[in-house]
Every structure is written in structure tokens, then in C-alpha cells.
Enzyme design. Structure first.
Site, PDB file in Angstrom:
ATOM      1  CG  ASP A 169      -7.460 -19.594-106.072  1.00 37.73           C
ATOM      2  OD1 ASP A 169      -7.715 -18.974-105.014  1.00 37.73           O
ATOM      3  OD2 ASP A 169      -6.294 -19.841-106.431  1.00 37.73           O
TER       4      ASP A 169
ATOM      5  CD  GLU B 154      -3.830 -18.856-100.745  1.00 36.26           C
ATOM      6  OE1 GLU B 154      -3.022 -18.790 -99.804  1.00 36.26           O
ATOM      7  OE2 GLU B 154      -4.231 -19.942-101.198  1.00 36.26           O
TER       8      GLU B 154
END
Lengths: 453, 453
Positions: free
Chosen positions: B85, B149
Site C-alpha cells: 500500500d 502499513e
């Protein structure tokens, strides 16, 4: 209520709603066409009620709508001022009905501009119609309605200076203020001025990762907060050097008189959902709003403001900061003091830019003039109570300009209420207030013409 | 450069660009489909390079991509972690090329995620391909790449706790950090933790006209600025009570060692356009970033932020505030201290709400381990210089979690640069760095497998 008004009130309201549908937001260029449409609409209505020489006077910005009826040059002349532009309506999502789709609900007209100032201007248009039907005008009337009041009236002063003969009059009449309550009529005699700025603080030259840089660079948002925080001391006194030097100090008697207006701190708190009263130490709420200058941040932005978390240190932070001024401060003086002070408190390592937006002068209007008495008598006739003179907190910067450029005093015959939410979502204006204005204004002209004979 | 890498580097780059085109922004729900597409893309690539049991492991949020190659259960096992991500890309208008249309310019790949962390994850994928072509893997490898994250890795801990056997390994290898310069290789051994909050200050229950109310109501923006300003004293020391209680104090020797890294305050200032160095008194820039906790506002908003001037007092003001933590602070402790303190300093008359977003723990990794030495030797081979151990400022919260849940130390073999503008507009990653990573990683595995024999 006069017969003409009673018979036509539905049509008068319906015409106002048509005008309110035009989103004449002067602050946002995307509404420029609508601003012009609103001016054209007003021009047509002024022609309908019989004014002569009705025109859109061009300026460097939005046009000024002008019209006049000179029935006899030997009679006194009243110059009516107002504005057809409105505040931006955002945040739109907080409106219970769309700001430019006016509705009447619980006896109130809901729309941006309903009170400030289209609704109050339209009372004057319809008062002319009523007078035409009921014996004609008792004096000469000039009407000047501008389209830039909400962005600082930058071109009005130029227009007034260039047209002193055309605008020659004996007094200015403005309906762009409020009264204490529908059963407590009042007339504003003091208005605060304005000094409005946009500030920009730049730290690093690009947005940075707060983990890789945090702690070793000046964060412009933290710095801006610190600078803004330092503008007030612990007593909510403004800390800009020399800021209070020219503030008129009222005598104990004058303060006592001022505090005689009906006011309850409990009701004030309740009306806006405050847990506690707030403001400059050693002053009452009425004084804090009426006779003391203030400094408020009107907007602030910087960094990541979207959903979720972003660990960024922004390159820039911004704020809009305005000060309300009182006699005998001037907007020019305070603008210079603010700019100089705000730039001087920037910590090492950041760059600060202060961009003044617009200003306006504080003013106190006389209560012993023929025009004030004509207005007070008119209100006493239609409300059944003598109005109280008050010192409001808002700014109508052009009142001071009319005094200096045309030598004319102003009467602030306003019919709004503090609860009308002007400049806020769900602005509204009471149908009672709109009709009471149309009823009261002709009395003002008759009283004034009679007293000036 | 190894032959396989040299022959295939254009294809490796082209595959990475394909991945970067998928806007896998985890913070914004509107990109949810793209986040899943990015995970599927990675799964296919891991299968191509011969990993077994490749799967998208479902979580309460975004899936974790997992794959493994067990060549011999008696050999050591390395668990590679990374994330697919990316940070939100706004403000889009500051990008010189669109964030999700990657371009290579002046030897750099420009795209959101180019460095953080897709580019660094993809080095590992291609290092596997290179090893397959050049003699095979020297040890067992497991790969676990998550998709949350950038929003706090909320579901990773749950997944790790539920899959301890599947994830059993000897060491964790992560490429999600940087080095000092392309000719000054370094390895991060200290990372700061994070405590992130959104705060909301409410004054009056609706937006008010600053003229009618200014001076008599608490302006939530002014109040928020005052509260934020009070969080640092004149030495840029954080004022939250007990905030520093658990901060590890380094010895004079340790501080001297830390300050031995090549660093120039002048170059630091120039690289981000600062006029002056800034930070907590009595600490160097390297210490301010490496071993000291910080507090930064990451975003602020309230009131009118559009074009022109609006004289409003807002009902609410908001800010996102985060703290970087150092050993032995914990995110839980600091989150509680911040919340309690920030609510306690709200002045009478306003309401303050603190909403914690996510946190992460600070960590220091060992420099005397087999894995650290294998990494340092690998860098020395490919860079021709021994890497310097550094303490970076960023947070990889899961390093502390891997230690507590799996009992494993981590090696932070990162190839980014501070100037890569991660989390900022125009994020980029050097083609040199991408290829050097692919070249270095196989040396790590070989060194580590040999030393563990």
C-alpha cells in the site's frame, strides 16, 4: 399594517424569493455571471416602482445599481444604500435546505442573502411601491445598491468620489443591521471597523516525511499556531504593540448607559450553545461586542486534511485573520501594525507573508439628528415601543466613507436579528421583519420630510 | 553487476512501473479496489519467480500477500516483510507528473510508492529471480507483504499471532528505509515509534458572524492554536507531563558515536530550503531526528478557506497531531498521556475531542548479530564501502511487534534516500538504487546462509 402592504404581501415575498434564487456570491469568481444577473433583476424592479435614470453604473468590479426620484429639488433628499452581493454559502452540507433555493418555514425565509442584505434592500424597493399607492413620495429619494460589500467595497469609494453631485443628499439610510428582538426595537449607532489579512508561513521548501525530518525542521503549522496564540495574552487582551493606542475610552456613565440594553449572558450562551462566557477581562459581553476591538482567525489550513493519517510535515500553512476595530482606530493604522508585528514574530528559519485583504472604518452615528429622530419615531409608530440605541459589533465600512466623502451622516434602520445566522449556514429572515420594514420605512420618509420643512 | 541483472534490468524496471500504475492508497476507501489489484499483481509475480503456497491471506482489512520457498528445512529461514500500500498522493497539483503514471527522468522513477515501498519490495522479487538463474537459493525464504502499513498495520499483529508456525524463521529482512547517500551506504539500527491523533475543538454550536459575536465567544481556531502552541516550550521541549519519563538517555560516548555519521547542517538546510536549523535545544540535528521524540501537527483546518474574505467565527476547528517516539516510550503510554493532557488544557467554554488514529513502537536493532554482519558485508561487496549504522527518524512499527510476537530481530536493508520525497509530491526512487538493491540482496542470503552453517 397599511392596506397596500397587506394586499400585496404574498407578491412582495414571492418577488424577493426570485431574487434570492440568484447566487450573487461576490467572493468567488465562478458566480460572476450570477452577480450581474442579480444586478439586472434589481434594476428592473427599481424601474417598475417608478424610479428615474435607473442604470448599472460600471466599476472596475461589479456594477452599482443606481436610480432616483426627484419630486422637487427644494425638498430634502435621502440616499438609500445597500448591497445585492452575498456571502459564500459553504459549507453547503450544513444547510437544511439549499442556500439558493429559498423556502419559507415557520415564518422565516431561509436563503443566503435573505437578511444580509437582499431581504433588507427589497424592503426599500417595496416601500417605494407602497408610497406610490398611498399618496406619493414625501421627499426626494436616491438609491445606490452595490455588489461588492462582502468583499470590501473596493470600488464604491472611487464611484462616490467621482459622482458627488449625482449622489448629493441630506442623509444616508441603510438597512443592513439588526435590532435586539422583534418586541425590542433598536437602532444601531456604533459599528466596528475591520482589518482583514491572509497570512502564509513557509518552513521547508517541500512537504516532508515527519519521521525522517520531524524534530529538526520548523513545522509551519506548529509555528503558525504559536504566532497566532501569541496575539492574545491570558486576559484575552491583544498583544500587538500600540494596538489599543487610539481606542476611545468610554466614561463610566457611557458604559453604564450601554449596559442598560436588555441582555442576559445565560440566554446569550444558550442561543449559541456555549458552556461559558468568554472574552476580554473586565468587560461585559455587550461591551466586548460593542466597544472593544477583537482579533479572530476566520480560517486556517495546512498539511493533510483528508481521511485517515498521513505523517507529513507541510511546507506551508495559511490563515485568514481579521480584527474588528472601534473608534478611533483606523483600518490603515491597524493593518500596518498587524503586518509589521506578525512578520516580526516569525521565528528564525521560516518565511512569513502577510497579505491585507480589505478594511473598513469604525463609526458612531449621532442620536440627536433629525434623521435619527425620524427613524426612532417611525419605529415607535409601527412597533409601539421607542427603539433603544445600541452599539453593534458588525462593520459597514462605507458609513465612515460616506461621512468623509459626502459629508453625510447615516441612519442604520435595520430589521434583522442576531439569530438570523447571516454569514452562516441556514441564514434566514423573518417574514414579520421583512413586512415590518416595508411598513416602517414610509413613516421614516414622512417624519423626515416633515421635520426638514 | 551480475549478468542476469544486467541482461534483464529494462524488463525489471518495466514490471515495477506496471505495479506503480495501480493506486494502492490504503487511507482512502475509494481506492479499495486498486489496493486489491496491487495485491493480486504481486501474487502473480511471486508465483512467477517460483515461490510455493503463494496466497492472499484475508484479514479484517486488506489481504496480506504470502509465499515461501523451503529448499531444506535444516537450513536457516529468512522472512522478508514489506508493504504494497502507498500514502495518499495529494496535493496532486504539486506533482510534475501524475503520481500514478510513473516516468523515469534523470535516472529516477517518479511515482507514489516508487521508493515507499513498492520499489523496495520489488527488488526482493527480482533478487529471487536472479538467484534462481545463478545457482539457486542458499537458504529458505518466506515473503509476507502487507497492505495496511500506511494506515497503522492494524491487522498484521493479529495475522502474525495466528500464524506463528507458518512464519517461523531465523531473522526478518525489510527494505523500507534509506541510506545516507549513494556513495555512503548505511543501515538503520534505530527507528522511532508513532502516536497519531485527530483533535476537534468546538466553540459555538454554529458558525457565527465575527462582527456580531467576535470578542464575546471562544473562537475554536484561536483556541486550537493556543492549545497546540502550549505543547512546546521556548526550547522546543514538549510540555506534556511525564512525556519524557521513559526516554532512553544515551551516554556521552553513544551520542559521540551517533554524531560521527557524515552530516552537514549547511547541506541539510540547503536540501530543503531552510534559512536556519531548528529543533530541541542542546541536541544536534542527527540527535533530534535519531534519538529524540517529537510532536508535529500534520494537518489543520477550520473556518473559511476559500477565495477572498469571509468574516466568520467557525463552530469547529480540527488538527491531526502525531508524536514520534524513541526507546523506551510506548505508543500506548504516550497516546494516553497526550489524550489526557490535550483534553485537560481546553479552556472553559469549548469542547475538545481527541481521537487516537494509530501507533507504533520505537525500536533499536542489534549491530552484533549474524544477520546484521551478513547485510553489512553484502553492502560492502556491492558498494565497495563498509555501511555506517544509523538511527533514522521514521517508524516501522512492526519491527517491535516481530520481536515481541515471533522473537525475531530485524535487519533494515534499505536503499532509499532522504531526498526521495516519500510521503510528498514527486516521490521518486533512483534506478541506481533499485538495481543496486537487486544486486545486494542475494549477497545477504549467501553471507547469512554461510555464517549460519
Amino acid at each position: 399594517m397599511a392596506a397596500t402592504l397587506e394586499q400585496n404581501q404574498d407578491r412582495f415575498l414571492s418577488e424577493l424569493l426570485d431574487w434570492l434564487r440568484i447566487p450573487s456570491v461576490s467572493a468567488d469568481p465562478k458566480f460572476h455571471g450570477d452577480v450581474l444577473r442579480a444586478a439586472e433583476f434589481l434594476k428592473a424592479r427599481l424601474e417598475e416602482v417608478g424610479l428615474d435614470n435607473v442604470e448599472l453604473c460600471p466599476t472596475a468590479g461589479n456594477p452599482i445599481v443606481y436610480g432616483e426620484k426627484i419630486i422637487d429639488p427644494s425638498l430634502p433628499t435621502v440616499l438609500v444604500y445597500g448591497h445585492y452581493d452575498v456571502q459564500p454559502a459553504d459549507p453547503y452540507e450544513l444547510w437544511t435546505s439549499p442556500p439558493f433555493e429559498p423556502v419559507i418555514k415557520d415564518g422565516k425565509i431561509y436563503a443566503r442573502g435573505a437578511c444580509d442584505d437582499k431581504g433588507q434592500v427589497y424592503m426599500h424597493v417595496k416601500a417605494l411601491e407602497v408610497m406610490n399607492q398611498e399618496g406619493g413620495l414625501p421627499c426626494n429619494i436616491k438609491v445606490m445598491i452595490e455588489g461588492e460589500e462582502e468583499i470590501g467595497s473596493n470600488n464604491l469609494g472611487i464611484f462616490v468620489r467621482a459622482n458627488k453631485e449625482k449622489l448629493a443628499a441630506d442623509v444616508i439610510l441603510i438597512s443592513d443591521t439588526g435590532m435586539l428582538a422583534n418586541d425590542v426595537p433598536s437602532i444601531e449607532v456604533g459599528l466596528r471597523g475591520l482589518s482583514y489579512h491572509e497570512v502564509e508561513v513557509t518552513g521547508p521548501n517541500r512537504d516532508l516525511h515527519s519521521g525522517l525530518y520531524g524534530g529538526a525542521v520548523p513545522n509551519p503549522i506548529n509555528v503558525l499556531c504559536k504566532m497566532i496564540a501569541s496575539l492574545h495574552d491570558e486576559n484575552n487582551h491583544i498583544t500587538i504593540p500600540a494596538f489599543y493606542d487610539n481606542v476611545a475610552v468610554l466614561s463610566a456613565e457611557e458604559r453604564a448607559e450601554l449596559n442598560r440594553v436588555p441582555h442576559s449572558d445565560d440566554e446569550f450562551k444558550q442561543s449559541i450553545g456555549l458552556k461559558d462566557i468568554y472574552g476580554e477581562k473586565d468587560y461585559t459581553t455587550v461591551e466586548r461586542i460593542g466597544i472593544r476591538p477583537t482579533l479572530d482567525v476566520n480560517g486556517i489550513w495546512g498539511g493533510y486534511t483528508g481521511e485517515g493519517a498521513k505523517t507529513v510535515i507541510a511546507s506551508k500553512a495559511f490563515a485568514k485573520i481579521s480584527m474588528r476595530l472601534v473608534p478611533n482606530q483606523t483600518s490603515e493604522e491597524i493593518t500596518a501594525l498587524f503586518q509589521q508585528h506578525f512578520e516580526s514574530i516569525a521565528p528564525a528559519g521560516v518565511t512569513v507573508v502577510v497579505k491585507p485583504h480589505h478594511g473598513g472604518e469604525p463609526v458612531v452615528t449621532p442620536t440627536d439628528s433629525v434623521a435619527y429622530k425620524a427613524a426612532a419615531d417611525a419605529m415607535e409608530t409601527t412597533f409601539g415601543k421607542r427603539p433603544i440605541p445600541t452599539r453593534g459589533g458588525g462593520s459597514i465600512p462605507i458609513v465612515a466613507m460616506f461621512k468623509s466623502e459626502l459629508g453625510l451622516d447615516t441612519v442604520l434602520l435595520g430589521f434583522g436579528l442576531d439569530s438570523d445566522a447571516i454569514h452562516s449556514p441556514n441564514e434566514h429572515y423573518g417574514v414579520f421583519n421583512f413586512l415590518k420594514g416595508i411598513e416602517t420605512i414610509p413613516h421614516f420618509y414622512r417624519n423626515y420630510a416633515a421635520a426638514m420643512k
